[in-house]
Design a protein around this motif. Structure first.
Motif, PDB file in Angstrom:
ATOM      1  N   ALA A  32       0.836  -1.211   0.000  1.00  0.00           N
ATOM      2  CA  ALA A  32       0.000   0.000   0.000  1.00  0.00           C
ATOM      3  C   ALA A  32       0.866   1.254   0.000  1.00  0.00           C
ATOM      4  O   ALA A  32       0.552   2.240  -0.685  1.00  0.00           O
ATOM      5  N   PHE A  33       1.969   1.237   0.771  1.00  0.00           N
ATOM      6  CA  PHE A  33       2.860   2.399   0.835  1.00  0.00           C
ATOM      7  C   PHE A  33       3.470   2.695  -0.536  1.00  0.00           C
ATOM      8  O   PHE A  33       3.461   3.832  -1.016  1.00  0.00           O
ATOM      9  N   ILE A  34       3.974   1.658  -1.191  1.00  0.00           N
ATOM     10  CA  ILE A  34       4.610   1.841  -2.498  1.00  0.00           C
ATOM     11  C   ILE A  34       3.593   2.308  -3.538  1.00  0.00           C
ATOM     12  O   ILE A  34       3.872   3.222  -4.329  1.00  0.00           O
ATOM     13  N   LYS A  35       2.396   1.723  -3.535  1.00  0.00           N
ATOM     14  CA  LYS A  35       1.385   2.095  -4.524  1.00  0.00           C
ATOM     15  C   LYS A  35       0.973   3.555  -4.378  1.00  0.00           C
ATOM     16  O   LYS A  35       0.790   4.268  -5.377  1.00  0.00           O
ATOM     17  N   ARG A  36       0.845   4.035  -3.144  1.00  0.00           N
ATOM     18  CA  ARG A  36       0.407   5.414  -2.949  1.00  0.00           C
ATOM     19  C   ARG A  36       1.504   6.406  -3.356  1.00  0.00           C
ATOM     20  O   ARG A  36       1.220   7.426  -3.991  1.00  0.00           O
ATOM     21  N   ILE A  37       2.743   6.100  -3.007  1.00  0.00           N
ATOM     22  CA  ILE A  37       3.841   6.987  -3.432  1.00  0.00           C
ATOM     23  C   ILE A  37       3.951   6.994  -4.952  1.00  0.00           C
ATOM     24  O   ILE A  37       4.068   8.058  -5.582  1.00  0.00           O
ATOM     25  N   ASP A  38       3.903   5.804  -5.558  1.00  0.00           N
ATOM     26  CA  ASP A  38       3.990   5.710  -7.019  1.00  0.00           C
ATOM     27  C   ASP A  38       2.896   6.534  -7.682  1.00  0.00           C
ATOM     28  O   ASP A  38       3.140   7.233  -8.673  1.00  0.00           O
ATOM     29  N   TYR A  39       1.691   6.442  -7.132  1.00  0.00           N
ATOM     30  CA  TYR A  39       0.573   7.122  -7.771  1.00  0.00           C
ATOM     31  C   TYR A  39       0.696   8.640  -7.663  1.00  0.00           C
ATOM     32  O   TYR A  39       0.422   9.363  -8.628  1.00  0.00           O
ATOM     33  N   ILE A  40       1.142   9.119  -6.533  1.00  0.00           N
ATOM     34  CA  ILE A  40       1.308  10.565  -6.371  1.00  0.00           C
ATOM     35  C   ILE A  40       2.377  11.083  -7.327  1.00  0.00           C
ATOM     36  O   ILE A  40       2.199  12.129  -7.976  1.00  0.00           O
ATOM     37  N   LEU A  41       3.472  10.375  -7.446  1.00  0.00           N
ATOM     38  CA  LEU A  41       4.528  10.794  -8.368  1.00  0.00           C
ATOM     39  C   LEU A  41       4.064  10.702  -9.818  1.00  0.00           C
ATOM     40  O   LEU A  41       4.510  11.475 -10.669  1.00  0.00           O
TER      41      LEU A  41
END
Length: 550
Positions: A32-41
């Protein structure tokens, strides 16, 4: 030209990164952490080295506890480097038995190397992949909080939305006394909101990023003063609204059930919209109906004429009862046409009859099972006639006969019995064929929504949290062409504006340019906004005409 974020969008990206729950090394939080950072970037792309460094600094602050040790040990300088290190350190180590179970449950297609475990997918996501613009992204409800701020700032049609609720300043306090409610993340519900201006409403929407916006009546005073008003708030006007849900057709649709909807059962919604729209125009003289896809499996109708908005509770109940022709006996829907067929039923039959065979007999094959035949029998209100019909159909067909054959036999039997002698078929059941058609295809209204003067209904252009789809307007004249399965999701819309901006670089080059193309025009949401604006133009033209007459 180097792609660079404006300061405004850089600050927005930083704000969203700071809201991401920190990662402390718990393996169940990694994905979940990686997906949210990826999506914001992904939402805020930049090739500027300084901005990359600023964004990475914000990400590092969200890495805490044991995970912070990995960040320091690897001396990562970019998100990609830190991402790979976190995956390597904290990815779930799947036991051999679990791997075997997953392999056993995987649809094998001839190439073992194509079988991927979730952990392998996480590793492969760290490698750059060519974009696939032709395929719409899968909606992920877990990252809706990250997508809504961008949607409300860039895509939500704030100006037309305000024009609708303001009704051209045609009446005093029509906007400022309107009750609006927000449903926020975690089902936090806020009622009695009201706003003085479009800017104030837009600011509050963009600040709170509601999961749902509901619209209530115009009150006798500001709804926010509800605690201090003697006797409580009193609604003084409200659109006449209708709610039709596909789940109310579950007893007669075999293609889907519950929350699902497809093109076959959308035809029930199509006919409901046509029948209801014609009745509202021809029987009540209303002109301004706004039709909205609810985002999942139903439709809403907002009747916005001045007369409709000022109907009192008794008048609303009368309209609802007039349009609600179905009665239920032991959970069986029936229609009684009477000796003289009302003109509204004759009009409805002209709309419904041409589609009956296609929808009921072919798409749904409704009478193709013993249960379906029994449903047909239960629509015959006379017990003796029902038993005789049952015996006739049993002699004519074996179980499982196609609905078309069963229906033809039913029609032949009803016609022969009606003309053979004076009996119940020539009196009470003389319209039974048409009554069954109406019973199955006439709009199934939630009349409590229509009766309720104080009822709140979901606003157009909300995002349905379960499906991610936009609650988008459609034209009743083109309802047959409307496809609920292709209504854009918020994920798709954000991908479309990113793809457009990457191609033209217009958003990054001139973010504050007022002449820049509106963002919703870059997406598949554009058609719905066009329908909405065309509705507003006709509505506002009516205000101008009345003003000139005065």
């Amino acid at each position: 030209m180097t792609m660079e974020l404006s300061e405004q969008h850089l600050n927005q990206a930083l704000s969203q990164l700071r809201q991401v729950p920190s990662f402390d090394g718990s393996t169940d939080q990694l994905n979940a952490f990686i997906k949210r950072i990826d999506y914001i970037l992904h939402l805020y792309p930049t090739r500027d080295v300084r901005q990359h460094s600023i964004l990475y600094g914000a990400i590092e602050l969200q890495v805490t506890g044991d995970a912070q040790r990995i960040s320091q040990r690897t001396a990562a300088n970019t998100w990609q480097e830190l991402r790979n290190a976190l995956i390597e350190e904290y990815k779930v180590q799947t036991p051999f038995e679990e791997l075997l179970r997953r392999l056993y449950n995987t649809n094998y297609q001839g190439n073992v190397q194509q079988l991927k475990m979730p952990e392998q997918n996480a590793d492969q996501e760290s490698q750059p992949q060519a974009p696939q613009e032709s395929k719409a992204p899968v909606y992920d409800a877990s990252i809706l909080p990250d997508m809504l701020p961008v949607y409300y700032r860039r895509l939500f049609p704030h100006e037309p939305f305000y024009r609708w609720l303001n009704y051209g300043h045609s009446e005093d306090n029509i906007f400022v006394n309107r009750e609006i409610s927000f449903t926020l993340q975690d089902d936090i519900y806020i009622r009695y909101l009201c706003f003085e201006t479009q800017a104030e409403l837009e600011k509050e929407i963009c600040s709170r990023n509601p999961y749902k916006i509901d619209i209530g009546p115009v009150m006798n005073t500001r709804p926010k003063n509800f605690r201090t008003v003697a006797g409580g708030l009193t609604p003084v006007q409200r659109e006449l609204v209708f709610d039709i849900d596909a789940t109310d057709y579950d007893d007669i649709r075999n293609c889907c059930s519950g929350a699902e909807i497809c093109l076959k059962c959308w035809k029930f919604m199509m006919l409901a919209a046509r029948v209801l729209d014609a009745a509202l125009r021809e029987d009540f003289g209303f002109e301004h109906m706004l039709w909205i896809f609810s985002g999942r499996r139903g439709i809403h109708c907002w009747v916005c004429d001045h007369t409709a908005r000022h109907l009192d509770a008794r008048a609303r109940a009368a309209v609802a009862e007039y349009l609600n022709i179905l009665t239920y006996t032991n959970n069986t829907a029936r229609v009684q046409m009477g000796d003289r067929t009302h003109h509204s039923l004759r009009r409805a039959l002209k709309i419904l009859e041409p589609m009956f065979e296609e929808i009921v007999l072919e798409d749904q094959n409704l009478f193709g099972t013993p249960k379906g035949v029994n449903r047909l029998l239960q629509m015959v209100s006379d017990e003796a006639a029902r038993n005789d019909l049952e015996s006739y159909l049993q002699k004519q067909h074996e179980d499982g006969a196609h609905s078309k054959l069963v229906w033809d036999s039913f029609v032949r039997y009803a016609n022969s019995m009606r003309t053979s002698a004076a009996n119940v078929w020539s009196r009470k059941l003389k319209h039974i064929v048409q009554e069954v058609q109406l019973c199955l295809l006439y709009p199934r209204l939630d009349i409590n929504v229509t009766k309720g003067f104080n009822h709140l209904l979901k606003a157009p252009f909300c995002i349905h949290p379960a499906t991610g789809k936009v609650c988008i307007p459609f034209s009743v004249s083109a309802v047959a062409k409307f496809d609920p399965t292709t209504v854009p999701t918020i994920s798709q819309l954000l991908q479309e504006i990113n793809a457009y901006d990457d191609k033209t670089k217009s958003y990054m080059e001139a973010p504050e340019d007022k002449s820049r193309i509106k963002d919703y025009k870059k997406t598949s949401m554009f058609k719905g906004v066009v329908v909405f604006e065309e509705f507003l133009r006709k509505l506002e033209r009516n205000f101008k005409t009345k003003s000139m007459d005065f």
